[in-house]
Motif scaffolding. Sequence first.
Motif, PDB file in Angstrom:
ATOM      1  N   ALA A  69       0.814  -1.211   0.000  1.00  0.00           N
ATOM      2  CA  ALA A  69       0.000   0.000   0.000  1.00  0.00           C
ATOM      3  C   ALA A  69       0.841   1.250   0.000  1.00  0.00           C
ATOM      4  CB  ALA A  69      -0.927   0.011   1.231  1.00  0.00           C
ATOM      5  N   SER A  74      -2.756   5.388   1.387  1.00  0.00           N
ATOM      6  CA  SER A  74      -3.285   4.838   2.620  1.00  0.00           C
ATOM      7  C   SER A  74      -2.910   5.734   3.781  1.00  0.00           C
ATOM      8  CB  SER A  74      -2.727   3.424   2.847  1.00  0.00           C
ATOM      9  OG  SER A  74      -1.330   3.480   2.938  1.00  0.00           O
ATOM     10  N   PHE A 113      -6.901  -2.145  -1.134  1.00  0.00           N
ATOM     11  CA  PHE A 113      -6.305  -0.928  -1.687  1.00  0.00           C
ATOM     12  C   PHE A 113      -5.971  -1.213  -3.148  1.00  0.00           C
ATOM     13  CE2 PHE A 113      -2.934  -3.325   0.500  1.00  0.00           C
ATOM     14  CZ  PHE A 113      -2.001  -3.514  -0.515  1.00  0.00           C
TER      15      PHE A 113
END
Length: 830
Positions: A69, A74, A113
Amino acid sequence: MKREGSVSFLVLGLSILCLSWFSDGYIPPDSYLIDCGSSANVTMEGRVFLADSQASKFLSTPQDILASASGSGSSSDVSQLYRTARIYTGTTTYSFSISQIGRHWIRLYFGPFDYSGYKMSTANFGVSATDFVLLSNFSTTSTVMKEFSLNLTSSTLTITITPSSNSIAFLNALEVVSLPDTLIQDDASILPSGKYQGIFTQALETVWRINMGGPTVSSGNDTLSRTWVPDQSFLSSSNLATNFSNIGAVNYVSGGPTQDTAPSTVYGTCTEMNSASNPNSNFNVTWEFDVDIGFQHLVRFHFCDIVSKTLNQLYFNVYIDSSAVVTDLDLSSVSFNVLAAPYYVDLVTSTSKSSKMQVSVGPYTANGAYPNAILNGLEIMKLNNSVGSLSGNVGVSPSGSSSGNNTGMIAGVVVGVLCALVLAGLLFLFCRRRRRRLASQGLSKSWIPLSINGGTSHTMGSKYSNGTTISVASNLGYRFQFGAVQEATNNFDESWVIGIGGFGKVYRGELGDGTKVAVKRGNPRSQQGLAEFRTEIEMLSQFRHRHLVSLIGYCDDKNEMILIYEYMENGTLKSHLYGSGLPSRSWKERLEICIGAARGLHYLHTGYAKAVIHRDVKSANILLDENFLAKVADFGLSKTGPEIDQTHVSTAVKGSFGYLDPEYFRRQQLTEKSDVYSFGVVLFEVLCARPVIDPTLPREKVNLAEWAMKWQQKGQLEQIIDRTLVGKIRPDSLRKFGETAEKCLADYGVDRPSMGDVLWNLEYALQLQEAVVPGDPEENSTNMIGELSPQVNNFGQEDINVSTTQFEASSMDDLSMSKVFSQLVNSEGR
């Protein structure tokens, strides 16, 4: 009256910290923690999750796609476990070696994600493990952890991840961890009434785990790495409830729940009624939870009376969806008469028809108690459905493919199934005809010798070979083929069922030579059933006694667990005491039945190199033949006694509620005296002809042993005897019987008589019933218990029949005490 929390959140935080420092915790034999997609190990709350590369040996996947990620937007507070993931483009399996069978956690972490063109938030897939579907058509747009527990019975666990058509699957982290055997027991009640059997074999999904009245308890502060969330958002009317905390008061009592059941930070906080000093308050505190329609749920209520100042102050009711599931609950009486001792109740709901489940607690004030009710913690776990799924009605190895893309495959499956059915029908007809032909030749039942404890068995030939019929007694140690058992029970005809127990259904049956049998058919997937099956065969293959039910054979074909016993025409002792409408038995008959059962138990305790402890003595396990001869049955829980240099066997508590030895329950130390206690309960059951536990009765009468002991100690036992026996029991016989039962129910095993002593006193009570013994110098005394034990204890090696007819042969009109003693002591008279 409204209470304020007596412990501040600062103290609560310190208590949580202390728990993490000093809790012994459970050390799991199997523990696999994997951080999927990660290039390095990650430590989360004291536990190390292996890097994906170190876990590749467990993995079989068509393509390695490790996602991170980093740089994908994030937020910084995302847990480290959710920063990486493994993406699956095709069916993938993880295979783990299991070192100890039993229940295991399977925890799956999902945090979607975007990565290199893969949008995890649109992924759709399924997950299965061994015989169960955990997830089907699963997708998520938020971070979520799914927790399951499975009872693993093989040395390998396979977890399969299957993407739907034109989709991917992903996983951020994975756990496979052993659980303590005692965490999930097979003794839950099922709503609206009765006992639920089979939890051991069920897959469970944790739906909710709630800490009532307290903050979140993180996985790092729980010995089994569970997370408990606060209850405030689930309260229907928060103004009706108040929080209370006293973590330091929690008192884990030996034999009760442990830190593994729930931590003190759960048992030490509660939500209680906000009665606001109003003694007329009458309302329930209610929580509402989302659940899946079409599933049963195991609901575990955690209680700990941290609010009362003294015992027996708090009485309340518990409800699920407005139905009372526990009434007049007094935590003092169920928690060893100790304040703040943890206690829990397991209930299995009926199949849910609503997506909402309400749980409530409310006051019980019929006895004048102040209106209050508490709940400390709650767990709601979904049970798999009839097709082994925890997610809809999809069977094992779920596929998310759309129906449009699978039309050809479905058509092929349907044609294949039809062909298989036709072939199966032809095969069935062929086998049936062949079996009938063999039966006409006397060859339908093939017997295979049973080997116990690894020993060598020697074939003795078919029971029906050469036209020779071997007696039932010599059939012990032989194994039936499944077809023979089917024939004997008319293919397990439901109209032939004569009983249902924890192991399974019991059918009446008849062998080819006309021998009547009782056939107990167990559940082959039950670990408890398998253990009982083996124990029963091992125990009964060693013992033959007139007062022990004989095992004729067994069957373990086709994953079946079947035990075949001699048929007992008159069923259980319990059925002749109450509940079945059968005619009442006379006092003499009841004494003779008790004497027979005592002989069987005495033989178990003394007739072998080491004592055998039955562990489940109760009226339902004392069977009666056509002549009402009593025989002890059901040895599935039996345990070999301690070695010569030991005083007890340390073992998990098992038995039947109401008959259970309280000392064994407290200390988990088993001795022969545990059977003596249970038999004492049976004696009062025989005398009073009522259930040992009857929650419909007033509080003081619910427990038969406690109620009868109060009358016995007042010297007024005649006030509570079976009304059909009123005026028919000689006072001396009743007195001796009551004294014997009282001795059996002593709090400590060392104060209880041996089964040999009990047997002597029951025989004496029978003689007192049959004849007036003039000038009895000890008729009001109990000091004769044990006087003759050396002689009595010598007749355990074989079936020694101390028949009452020996005494009846004497002239009972002028029988003296010396004559009674001489006939009891004289071994030649036996």
